[in-house]
Design a protein around this motif. Structure first.
Motif, PDB file in Angstrom:
ATOM      1  N   ILE A   1       0.860  -1.184   0.000  1.00 37.65           N
ATOM      2  CA  ILE A   1       0.000   0.000   0.000  1.00 37.65           C
ATOM      3  C   ILE A   1       0.894   1.232   0.000  1.00 37.65           C
ATOM      4  O   ILE A   1       1.885   1.265   0.732  1.00 37.65           O
ATOM      5  N   ASN A   2       0.545   2.213  -0.807  1.00 39.94           N
ATOM      6  CA  ASN A   2       1.329   3.449  -0.761  1.00 39.94           C
ATOM      7  C   ASN A   2       0.431   4.640  -0.466  1.00 39.94           C
ATOM      8  O   ASN A   2      -0.778   4.488  -0.315  1.00 39.94           O
ATOM      9  N   GLY A   3       1.054   5.797  -0.344  1.00 44.77           N
ATOM     10  CA  GLY A   3       0.290   7.009  -0.107  1.00 44.77           C
ATOM     11  C   GLY A   3      -0.163   7.186   1.330  1.00 44.77           C
ATOM     12  O   GLY A   3      -1.188   7.802   1.598  1.00 44.77           O
TER      13      GLY A   3
ATOM     14  N   GLN B   1       7.801   5.675   6.024  1.00 45.55           N
ATOM     15  CA  GLN B   1       8.058   5.173   4.682  1.00 45.55           C
ATOM     16  C   GLN B   1       6.998   5.617   3.684  1.00 45.55           C
ATOM     17  O   GLN B   1       7.227   5.582   2.483  1.00 45.55           O
ATOM     18  N   MET B   2       5.830   5.964   4.190  1.00 46.62           N
ATOM     19  CA  MET B   2       4.669   6.330   3.378  1.00 46.62           C
ATOM     20  C   MET B   2       4.154   5.162   2.544  1.00 46.62           C
ATOM     21  O   MET B   2       3.278   5.324   1.707  1.00 46.62           O
ATOM     22  N   SER B   3       4.769   3.981   2.704  1.00 45.87           N
ATOM     23  CA  SER B   3       4.265   2.811   1.994  1.00 45.87           C
ATOM     24  C   SER B   3       4.649   1.574   2.792  1.00 45.87           C
ATOM     25  O   SER B   3       5.622   1.595   3.544  1.00 45.87           O
TER      26      SER B   3
ATOM     27  N   ARG C   1       1.192   1.704 -10.516  1.00 51.04           N
ATOM     28  CA  ARG C   1       0.860   2.777  -9.566  1.00 51.04           C
ATOM     29  C   ARG C   1       2.040   3.690  -9.253  1.00 51.04           C
ATOM     30  O   ARG C   1       1.844   4.787  -8.747  1.00 51.04           O
TER      31      ARG C   1
ATOM     32  N   LYS D   1       0.375   8.796  -7.859  1.00 53.41           N
ATOM     33  CA  LYS D   1       0.593  10.210  -7.523  1.00 53.41           C
ATOM     34  C   LYS D   1       1.565  10.818  -8.512  1.00 53.41           C
ATOM     35  O   LYS D   1       2.392  10.124  -9.090  1.00 53.41           O
TER      36      LYS D   1
END
Lengths: 640, 387
Positions: A168-170, A257-259, B134, B139
Motif C-alpha cells: 500500500i502506498n500514499g 516510509q509512506m508505503s 501505480r 501520484k
C-alpha cells in the motif's frame, strides 16, 4: 530518592550505595542524573552536529524503530524466555492497520498509533492463546508459522485490502496538533520521544511484581507456578504487551516510509530482532538499544564494501558474541542492593526492613483465610473431619496402565507434622503433585480448609494456602535471594500493569509489603546476608533453606516439604529439625516426605506409610516403627 | 585482551565512519557523480550485480565517447538489499552524497519509498526494474522516471503485433482478474480500439478465469466457439499451462500468446513440451535480441569485461537509465535537477539508449518501450518469434 535516579539505578546506571568508608562525592551522589543529562543532551544535539546529513539522521531513526522492536521482543524473549521467531507478524499488523485505515478511511496517523498497538495486541492474544502452553522449540516453530502466515496473507491481498506483493502506498505522516511531522529530524525526535516514554514504562514494569513474575517463569516455569504465579496469564500478557509495542513500531515505520509491502516483514527481519535482544543481553533495556544500534549501524558502515557488507556484519556479530556472551549490556541484579528492586520508601538501613515483614499471626487462623490481603477464597462447602486441615479421599492417579497412586486417604492434622514415608517409587511425590495441582487425580477428592481443591491450578492452590518445596531444589537461579522469596507474596498481591507503571499508592504499599515479607523470611532461615547474591551461587544446603523461605513467604497453612533433609549432613539435618519445629510453633502445619529416619521419628506427630501407591500403615511414629508390613515393605519378607 | 579487542573494534569503526563521511560531491568541474541504487545483496542480489556491471559498461562507453559537457561520468553504488527499509536509507545516502541523479531501483515496492525520498529532495531518479503501474499513476512525481515499461505496456505491444504483424482479425483476450493480469488485458483492449474503429479486427472474446482452478473446460469451450485467430492470456503460468493443454485437447488450434508472467520453464513443464511448443509471449527483450547499434557495442564490451551477457532484460534498462540521464544533462547543458527533469519530460528527441529512443511521458513513464515476441522452441527454450 528522585524518580529518575531510582530508575537509572535499576537499569544499572545509578550510583551504588556508598558503603562504609567510601566518601560521598558529588560524582558518586549524582552519577545517575549526570549520565541521564549527558545521554539526553547527546540525543537532542545529534541532528545538529556539524556535517550531519539526513542520511545519518535517518539511520538514527531506524535505530529507534529497531530499538522499539527489540524492546517489544525483549518482553517476550528476554523477560519471559519464550522463543518468538515470528515477532515481525505483530510489527506487520501494526503497519498494515495504519496503512489500510489511513489510505481508505483517512484516519489520522496519530489516532492510529494507539489503535495499531491495540489491534496488534488483540491479534497476538488471538493467535498465541491456543499455543501458549507449548514449551521451548515447539513454541518457536509455531511463532515462525505465525510470522509466515501473516506475511503470506498480506501478499495474497485478501479482500483487496493489502495491495498484494506491491503493498500500500500514499500513507500520510503524523500530525501533532497542527505540527506536521515529515522531515528526517522531526521523525527522529518524534520516534525517540515515544521510545523514551515507553522505556520509562518498561523500567517500571520490569521492577514490579509483573516484571518479576515474568522472570520467575523464565527461570523455572514449574517453580513459578508452585510459588503462585499464574504462568499462562503472564505469558499471554507478555505477548500482548510485546505485540502492542511492535504495533507502535509498525505505525511509525509505515508513516515514515509512506508505503508498506510484505517485503519488509520477512523471516529475516524476525531473526534480526532475535539478534538484537541476544546481542544486547536478555532482559536488558539499554542492551536492546545498543543491540539495535549495532544491527542497524554496522551494515551502514560497511555499505561501501558492497557484496562483502553482510560478511563483515556477520563477522562483527560473531566477535561480539565471543567476547561478550552475555550480551553487550546484560542486566545486573547483584551489586545494586535492595535499591535495585526499584521499590520506593524502603527504610534507610536494610535491616530495618525485617521487623516490618513480621506477619500478622491471625492469617494462620483458618477462619481468617477467607481473605488474605484482599484475595477472596470461595465459601466453605465441604465438611471435614474434626481437626483436619487436608484430607484426600480415595486419591488415585493412573498413567496409562500404571497406577501410581491407588485409592489413597491421607489425613493431615492442623498444627502437626505429618510424614509420608515409603520405599523409592512408592508414589509419594506423585501424591504431593496431586495435592499441589501439578497432576489432576484420575479419581478421588482432595479437601483443604473446607474446600474441594481437586484439579485446581497450582497457582490457585498456593493462594488457598498450600506451599511446597521440591525434591530436586527448584529455585530461580539467576535472580537474587530476596527476589526469589518475593515470588511468595506474589499471589496475594493485586496490582496490575497500569498500577505498576503509574506507581499508584496501593501498588507502592503492596511492593513494600512484598519485600518486607521476603526480608523477614530470609532472616528467619538465616540467609539475610545473602540477600543480594544470585541464588545459583549459594551452597546446596543454603539453597534448601532458600526454597523453604520462598514457600513460607506465600503465607501457607500447610507447608509440604519433599525430602527436605536429602543432601544435608547430620549437623545440618539437626538444624533443619529445629527450624521445622519452630515453624510448627509459629502455627504452620507440615507435611513431609522424608527418608531420613532420624528426622522422621524425631519430629513427626503422625506417619503415613505408602508402598506401591497404597497406604499400608498410619499412626504414631512408634506404632509405625514396629509395624510388620512396614518392615516388610522396606526390608522384604523374611523367609518362613 | 578483551579491552584491546574492544579498542581495536572502536578504532576500526571510527576509521570506517570517517571514510564513509568523505563522500565525493559534484562540483562545477571534475567528474559528474551519479548513484546507482540496486539490490547488491539480499534476495535479488543477482539482478543487482548484473545492473552494476551493465552500468559500468555504459559508463565506460559514455566516457570513451567523451562524457557529457566535456566531463567524465562517475557512478557510485548504494545497496538497497531489496528491502523497503534499506531502500529508504540507501536513498538518503544518495541524497547526502549530493549526486546529480540516481539510477534505481529494481522492484516496485522497494522503489516506492526511495522515489518518495528523491522527490522530497528534488533529485532525479530513473527506475530500471520497477514495473508497477501505480508508481507513476497513483501520484504525480516530478523527479521520477523509468526506462522499463509498465506492467501493462505489453498489452499495447500485443495489440500492435497481433494486428500488424500476425494479421489477426478475431482476437480473444483472457485474464485472471488479478491487478496485473487485468491491467495488461485492459491495456490490450484499449490499444486495439483504433484498429477496431478502422474495422481491421474485432474482440470476439474478453473474459476472466479464476486462478487456482484446475478445470477450465467451460472457458475453453466458450472461447473455442468464438473461433479466434489469436488468444492472449495475461495471467500467470500455473493457469496458462493448464489452459493451453486443455484447449489443445479440445481441438482449439489458434496461436496462444501469453503475457510475460504466463510463459516460462514451469509453463512448459505443466503444459508438456508437445503442447507448449510454438506458444508465444510478449516480453522485454534480452540484450542479445536487441538490434540497435548501441546494443551491439554494449554486448561486445560486456562480453569483453565479464565474459558473459546479462540473462535478464532488466540490467540493460539500468544502463539505459544512465543514457537517459546523461542525454538529458547534455541537452539541458546543466546538472541542475529541475532542468534535467524538465528535459527528460519534454525534450528528449534524438536521445538513443541501448533499447531504442528514450522518451518519457508527463508521468515519467517511458514512451513506446521496446518489446519483442518470444516463441517456445522445440527444445523448450525461448527464441525470438519470426512471423
Amino acid at each position: 530518592m528522585g524518580i529518575t535516579e531510582s530508575m537509572l539505578k535499576r537499569v544499572g546506571l545509578g550510583a551504588n550505595k556508598p558503603s562504609g568508608d567510601q566518601p560521598v562525592t558529588f560524582w558518586s551522589k549524582n552519577r545517575g542524573w549526570l549520565l541521564l543529562a549527558v545521554t539526553g543532551a547527546l540525543f537532542a544535539a545529534y541532528p545538529f552536529l556539524p556535517f550531519m546529513t539526513d542520511y545519518w539522521i535517518d539511520v538514527a531513526f531506524f535505530v529507534g524503530v529497531y530499538a522499539l522492536l527489540g524492546l517489544s521482543l525483549n518482553i517476550v524473549l528476554g523477560e519471559v524466555g519464550l522463543f518468538d521467531l515470528g515477532h515481525t507478524a505483530f510489527y506487520a499488523v501494526g503497519a498494515y492497520v495504519t496503512a489500510i485505515l489511513n489510505t481508505t478511511l483517512h484516519v489520522p496517523i496519530i489516532v492510529l498509533l494507539p489503535l495499531s498497538a491495540l489491534v496488534a495486541a488483540g491479534f497476538a492474544y488471538l493467535v498465541t492463546s491456543p499455543v501458549i502452553h507449548l514449551k521451548g522449540d515447539y513454541l518457536c516453530i509455531v511463532t515462525i508459522g505465525i510470522g509466515e502466515i501473516v506475511r503470506l496473507t498480506m501478499t495474497n491481498n485478501p479482500f483487496n485490502l493489502t495491495g498484494g506483493p506491491n503493498g500500500i502506498n500514499g500513507i500520510g505522516g503524523p500530525n501533532l496538533f497542527g505540527l506536521a511531522i515529515n522531515s528526517s529530524t522531526q521523525f527522529y525526535f518524534y520516534t525517540w520521544i515515544i521510545i523514551g516514554i515507553i522505556i520509562f514504562c518498561l523500567v517500571r514494569l520490569q521492577h514490579s511484581r509483573i516484571g518479576r513474575a515474568w522472570n520467575y517463569i523464565r527461570e523455572d516455569e514449574t517453580a513459578a507456578e508452585a510459588s503462585g504465579v499464574d504462568v499462562r496469564s503472564y505469558k499471554l500478557l507478555a505477548f500482548v504487551l510485546g505485540a502492542a509495542l511492535a504495533g507502535v513500531a509498525g505505525n511509525i515505520y509505515a508513516s515514515k516510509q509512506m508505503s508498506v509491502s510484505p517485503q519488509s516483514f520477512t523471516f529475516i527481519e524476525s531473526s534480526l530482532l532475535f539478534c538484537i535482544v541476544l546481542l544486547g543481553g536478555l532482559g536488558s533495556i539499554p542492551g536492546c538499544i545498543l543491540g539495535a544500534a549495532v544491527v542497524v549501524v554496522f551494515p551502514e558502515v560497511f555499505r561501501q564494501f558492497a557484496s562483502y557488507r553482510l560478511l563483515f556484519f556477520g563477522l562483527a556479530l560473531m566477535l561480539m558474541m565471543i567476547f561478550r556472551p552475555g550480551g553487550i549490556w546484560p542486566r545486573k541484579r547483584e551489586g545494586t542492593g535492595l535499591d535495585g528492586l526499584g521499590i520506593r520508601g524502603l527504610p534507610k538501613k536494610d535491616e530495618d526492613l525485617i521487623p516490618l515483614g513480621k506477619p500478622d499471626p491471625s492469617i494462620l487462623k483458618p477462619a481468617s483465610r477467607a481473605v488474605v490481603r484482599g484475595v477472596k477464597l470461595p465459601p466453605v462447602t465441604v465438611a471435614m473431619d474434626e481437626g483436619m486441615l487436608l484430607q484426600t479421599h480415595g486419591a488415585t492417579l493412573k498413567f496409562g496402565g500404571l497406577t501410581a497412586v491407588n485409592n489413597f486417604d491421607l489425613n493431615v492434622r492442623t498444627g502437626k507434622i505429618t510424614s509420608l514415608i515409603g520405599p523409592n517409587g512408592a508414589g509419594k511425590t506423585t501424591l504431593f503433585n496431586m495435592i499441589t495441582g501439578i497432576y489432576k487425580p484420575t479419581s478421588g477428592q482432595i479437601d483443604f480448609l473446607g474446600r474441594d481443591i481437586t484439579g485446581l491450578k497450582p497457582h490457585t492452590i498456593v493462594s488457598y494456602g498450600i506451599a511446597r518445596t521440591f525434591q530436586n531444589i527448584r529455585l530461580f537461579p539467576s535472580l537474587t535471594c530476596i527476589e526469589n522469596i518475593m515470588s511468595g507474596p506474589h499471589c496475594h498481591a493485586r496490582s496490575g500493569t497500569w498500577a505498576a507503571v503509574m506507581h499508584t499508592i496501593a501498588e507502592v504499599r503492596e511492593e513494600r509489603d512484598i519485600v518486607a515479607t521476603a526480608a523477614y523470611r530470609l532472616d528467619q532461615v538465616g540467609l539475610w546476608k545473602y540477600r543480594n547474591e544470585l541464588a545459583k551461587n549459594l551452597p546446596y544446603g543454603k539453597q534448601r533453606y532458600l526454597e523453604i523461605a520462598r514457600a513460607l513467604a506465600t503465607a501457607p497453612h500447610l507447608l509440604i516439604l519433599d525430602e527436605p533433609s536429602s543432601g544435608l549432613n547430620d549437623k545440618e539435618s539437626e538444624d533443619l529439625m529445629v527450624l521445622l519445629q519452630a515453624l510448627v510453633k509459629e502455627g504452620f502445619t507440615l507435611l513431609l516426605i522424608e527418608h531420613h529416619m532420624q528426622v522422621v521419628m524425631g519430629i513427626s506427630d503422625c506417619i503415613a506409610v505408602m508402598d506401591m501407591g497404597q497406604k499400608i500403615a498410619e499412626g504414631l511414629p512408634k506404632d509405625v516403627y514396629n509395624n510388620q508390613r512396614v518392615i516388610e515393605a522396606y526390608l522384604g519378607k523374611e523367609d518362613d | 585482551m578483551r579491552k584491546a579487542v574492544s579498542v581495536l573494534l572502536v578504532c576500526m569503526l571510527a576509521a570506517v565512519l570517517f571514510l564513509s563521511g568523505c563522500a565525493k560531491k559534484t562540483g562545477t568541474t571534475g567528474p559528474i557523480q551519479i548513484a546507482l541504487q540496486a539490490p547488491i545483496t539480499g534476495d535479488y542480489a543477482y539482478e543487482g550485480q548484473m545492473a552494476k556491471q551493465s552500468v559500468e559498461v555504459a559508463v565506460e562507453m559514455i566516457n570513451k565517447a567523451g562524457g557529457v559537457l566535456g566531463r567524465q561520468i562517475e557512478v557510485t553504488v548504494v545497496d538497497d538489499a531489496s528491502t523497503p527499509k534499506d531502500s529508504a536509507i540507501a536513498a538518503q545516502k544518495a541524497v547526502s552524497m549530493k549526486v546529480v541523479a540516481v539510477i534505481g531501483s529494481y522492484g516496485s515496492s522497494v522503489t516506492e519509498p526511495a522515489a518518495d525520498i528523491y522527490e522530497k529532495n528534488k533529485m532525479v531518479s530513473v527506475g530500471y526494474g520497477c514495473t508497477a503501474v501505480r508508481l507513476t499513476m497513483d501520484k504525480q512525481r516530478n523527479y521520477f522516471f523509468r526506462t522499463c515499461g509498465r506492467d501493462d505496456a505489453q498489452g499495447l505491444f500485443f495489440a500492435k503485433y497481433a494486428v500488424e504483424t500476425m494479421g489477426a482479425k478475431r482476437i480473444g483476450i483472457m485474464h485472471d482478474n488479478s491487478t496485473f493480469g487485468k491491467g495488461v488485458a485492459e491495456e490490450a483492449k484499449k490499444a486495439l480500439q483504433p484498429y477496431i474503429d478502422a474495422k481491421k479486427c474485432e474482440i470476439v472474446y474478453y473474459d476472466a478465469i479464476t486462478p487456482g482452478e484446475k478445470d477450465f473446460s467451460a472457458a475453453v469451450t466458450k472461447l473455442g466457439a468464438t473461433k479466434p485467430d489469436v488468444w492472449y492470456f495475461t495471467g500467470y503460468y500455473p493457469e496458462a499451462g493448464l489452459l493451453i493443454r486443455q484447449a489443445r485437447d479440445a481441438g482449439l488450434t489458434c496461436p496462444f500468446i501469453g503475457g510475460n508472467a504466463a510463459v516460462n520453464e514451469d509453463f512448459v513443464k505443466i503444459a508438456g513440451l508437445d503442447v507448449a511448443k510454438g506458444a508465444l509471449t510478449t516480453e522485454e527483450p534480452l540484450v542479445i535480441d536487441v538490434t540497435t547499434t548501441l546494443a551491439g557495442q554494449f554486448r561486445d564490451l560486456y562480453q569483453q569485461k565479464f565474459n558473459t551477457l546479462p540473462d535478464s532484460p532488466w540490467p540493460v534498462y539500468a544502463a539505459d537509465a544512465l543514457y537517459a540521464i546523461v542525454g538529458a544533462i547534455g541537452k539541458a547543458n546543466s546538472t541542475d535537477a529541475d532542468t534535467i527533469a524538465t528535459t527528460l519530460h519534454t525534450n528528449m528527441t534524438g536521445v538513443e539508449g541501448i533499447t531504442g529512443p528514450l522518451l518519457f511521458t508527463a508521468q515519467g513513464d517511458r514512451e513506446d518501450v521496446h518489446q519483442v515476441m518470444y516463441e517456445v522452441a522445440a527444445n523448450g527454450k525461448l527464441v525470438l518469434h519470426k512471423p
